[in-house]
Design a protein around this motif. Structure first.
Motif, PDB file in Angstrom:
ATOM      1  N   ASN A   1      63.464  39.869  30.523  1.00  0.00           N
ATOM      2  CA  ASN A   1      63.211  38.617  29.814  1.00  0.00           C
ATOM      3  C   ASN A   1      62.495  37.621  30.717  1.00  0.00           C
ATOM      4  N   TYR A   2      61.179  37.507  30.536  1.00  0.00           N
ATOM      5  CA  TYR A   2      60.361  36.535  31.258  1.00  0.00           C
ATOM      6  C   TYR A   2      59.190  36.170  30.355  1.00  0.00           C
ATOM      7  N   ASN A   3      58.357  35.251  30.796  1.00  0.00           N
ATOM      8  CA  ASN A   3      57.193  34.851  30.007  1.00  0.00           C
ATOM      9  C   ASN A   3      56.059  35.833  30.250  1.00  0.00           C
TER      10      ASN A   3
ATOM     11  N   TYR B   1      72.587  25.313  27.857  1.00  0.00           N
ATOM     12  CA  TYR B   1      71.727  24.847  26.780  1.00  0.00           C
ATOM     13  C   TYR B   1      71.660  25.878  25.657  1.00  0.00           C
ATOM     14  N   PHE B   2      71.488  27.142  26.021  1.00  0.00           N
ATOM     15  CA  PHE B   2      71.441  28.225  25.036  1.00  0.00           C
ATOM     16  C   PHE B   2      72.849  28.799  24.895  1.00  0.00           C
TER      17      PHE B   2
ATOM     18  N   MET C   1      67.216  30.912  45.596  1.00  0.00           N
ATOM     19  CA  MET C   1      67.378  31.492  44.264  1.00  0.00           C
ATOM     20  C   MET C   1      66.543  32.757  44.180  1.00  0.00           C
ATOM     21  N   ARG C   2      67.030  33.722  43.436  1.00  0.00           N
ATOM     22  CA  ARG C   2      66.365  35.017  43.303  1.00  0.00           C
ATOM     23  C   ARG C   2      66.356  35.488  41.851  1.00  0.00           C
ATOM     24  N   GLY C   3      65.417  36.395  41.535  1.00  0.00           N
ATOM     25  CA  GLY C   3      65.518  37.182  40.319  1.00  0.00           C
ATOM     26  C   GLY C   3      64.615  36.846  39.166  1.00  0.00           C
ATOM     27  N   GLY C   4      63.927  35.690  39.179  1.00  0.00           N
ATOM     28  CA  GLY C   4      63.082  35.355  38.041  1.00  0.00           C
ATOM     29  C   GLY C   4      63.861  34.732  36.901  1.00  0.00           C
ATOM     30  N   THR C   5      63.149  34.373  35.836  1.00  0.00           N
ATOM     31  CA  THR C   5      63.758  33.605  34.765  1.00  0.00           C
ATOM     32  C   THR C   5      62.989  33.780  33.460  1.00  0.00           C
ATOM     33  N   TRP C   6      63.658  33.508  32.361  1.00  0.00           N
ATOM     34  CA  TRP C   6      63.050  33.626  31.037  1.00  0.00           C
ATOM     35  C   TRP C   6      61.835  32.722  30.877  1.00  0.00           C
ATOM     36  N   VAL C   7      61.815  31.592  31.576  1.00  0.00           N
ATOM     37  CA  VAL C   7      60.742  30.620  31.409  1.00  0.00           C
ATOM     38  C   VAL C   7      59.591  30.853  32.383  1.00  0.00           C
ATOM     39  N   GLY C   8      59.787  31.725  33.382  1.00  0.00           N
ATOM     40  CA  GLY C   8      58.783  31.956  34.412  1.00  0.00           C
ATOM     41  C   GLY C   8      57.939  33.191  34.150  1.00  0.00           C
ATOM     42  N   SER C   9      56.906  33.360  34.942  1.00  0.00           N
ATOM     43  CA  SER C   9      56.009  34.508  34.816  1.00  0.00           C
ATOM     44  C   SER C   9      56.585  35.731  35.511  1.00  0.00           C
TER      45      SER C   9
ATOM     46  N   ARG D   1      60.030  34.860  24.868  1.00  0.00           N
ATOM     47  CA  ARG D   1      61.172  34.633  23.983  1.00  0.00           C
ATOM     48  C   ARG D   1      61.624  33.179  23.953  1.00  0.00           C
ATOM     49  N   LYS D   2      61.313  32.439  25.007  1.00  0.00           N
ATOM     50  CA  LYS D   2      61.629  31.007  25.097  1.00  0.00           C
ATOM     51  C   LYS D   2      63.125  30.710  25.108  1.00  0.00           C
TER      52      LYS D   2
END
Length: 290
Positions: free
Chosen positions: A168-170, A105-106, A251-259, A192-193
């Motif tokens: 990079n996370y929320n 998407y990005f 799944m591991r590691g977190g994400t840009w959209v998560g806390s 950053r969204k």
């Protein structure tokens, strides 16, 4: 093997940089053609305590019981797989399933590829293995956590907290989902969204790996289990005997959209193996020549 230099930092409880060191790590490079390479960092054998202690600030039953796990030497991607690397491998002959050449998407060649199912990630590894005559695969959950921790025992390889200055996370408060943007005494941050270019924060963990916290969630080889009761202790993937590759996966590691809560070294999340999302990617393991 080649050597590269990288910076490692430790954050204090307020999320401020308290220590910075320069280190070296060994890596090998896989040439994917058209000046696109895949850098694989050597992770040496060792053992570690996997999971979270009972006195963790925000405990999760899925991260227990803690246990010692022995890990054999392997190589893992310096970064999550990028869109340029994905396009190069997706153009190789099909093994089991079709791959979209540009699913993200990005957009951006140096951003992590996303919108990837577990089956897509496995197909990537299979095509790469066939092309290079080397063994590429997804990491086991134990290998991933060992690589992420890099011989630390804190919630994050940065230390006791995390900030959006280094991942990079929320990092903002969210009233709808009722989470805080800060971890312990650390500062709130920004949102950053979107994904960021891999390695763009310029800070690795002590093994030389980038983006282990945040940016995109990363698939592991294991089937999902609700806790570590009965889990292997040899670093291998925990696969069901009758696995038909359609069980829920890790799944591991977190994400840009998560806390910040899902970015921790020990945090684990299960999802349907065919699930897609613009916050889900992967990194690969090199296990040697065939």
């Amino acid at each position: 093997m080649k050597l590269f230099n990288f910076d490692v930092i430790i954050l204090n409880e307020q999320g401020q940089e308290s220590k910075r060191e320069q280190r070296q790590a060994e890596y090998l490079t896989e040439d994917l053609g058209n000046n696109i390479t895949l850098e694989m960092v050597l992770i040496k054998s060792g053992s570690f305590i996997m999971g979270s202690p009972e006195n963790k600030i925000e405990p999760s039953d899925s991260e227990s019981p803690q246990r010692r796990v022995n890990i054999k030497q392997f190589c893992i991607g310096k970064y999550p797989v990028t869109q340029a690397q994905w396009k190069a491998v997706a153009a190789l002959p099909q093994i089991n399933k079709k791959l979209l050449p540009d699913p993200s998407y990005f957009k951006g060649d140096k951003r992590p590829v996303e919108h990837i199912s577990w089956h897509d990630a496995v197909e990537f590894c299979d095509r790469l293995s066939c092309h290079t005559k080397s063994q590429y695969r997804l990491p086991s959950e134990a290998e991933w956590e060992y690589a992420c921790r890099a011989r630390t025992n804190t919630p994050f390889h940065f230390g006791e907290t995390i900030t959006t200055d280094v991942a990079n996370y929320n990092g903002t408060d969210d009233e709808e989902y009722q989470f805080s943007g800060s971890y312990t005494q650390g500062l709130k941050g920004i949102y950053r969204k979107e994904t960021t270019v891999v390695g763009s924060f310029g800070i690795a963990n002590a093994f030389g790996l980038y983006d282990m916290h945040g940016n995109v969630l990363e698939w592991c080889a294991d089937c999902w289990h609700k806790n570590y009761q009965g889990a292997p202790t040899d670093g291998s993937a925990w696969i069901e005997p009758n696995d038909n590759q359609n069980c829920d996966r890790l799944m591991r590691g977190g994400t840009w959209v998560g806390s910040k809560d899902i970015c921790g070294c020990a945090y684990r999340l299960g999802n349907w193996s065919r699930h897609l999302g613009f916050h889900i990617g992967f990194r690969v393991v090199y296990a040697g020549a065939v």
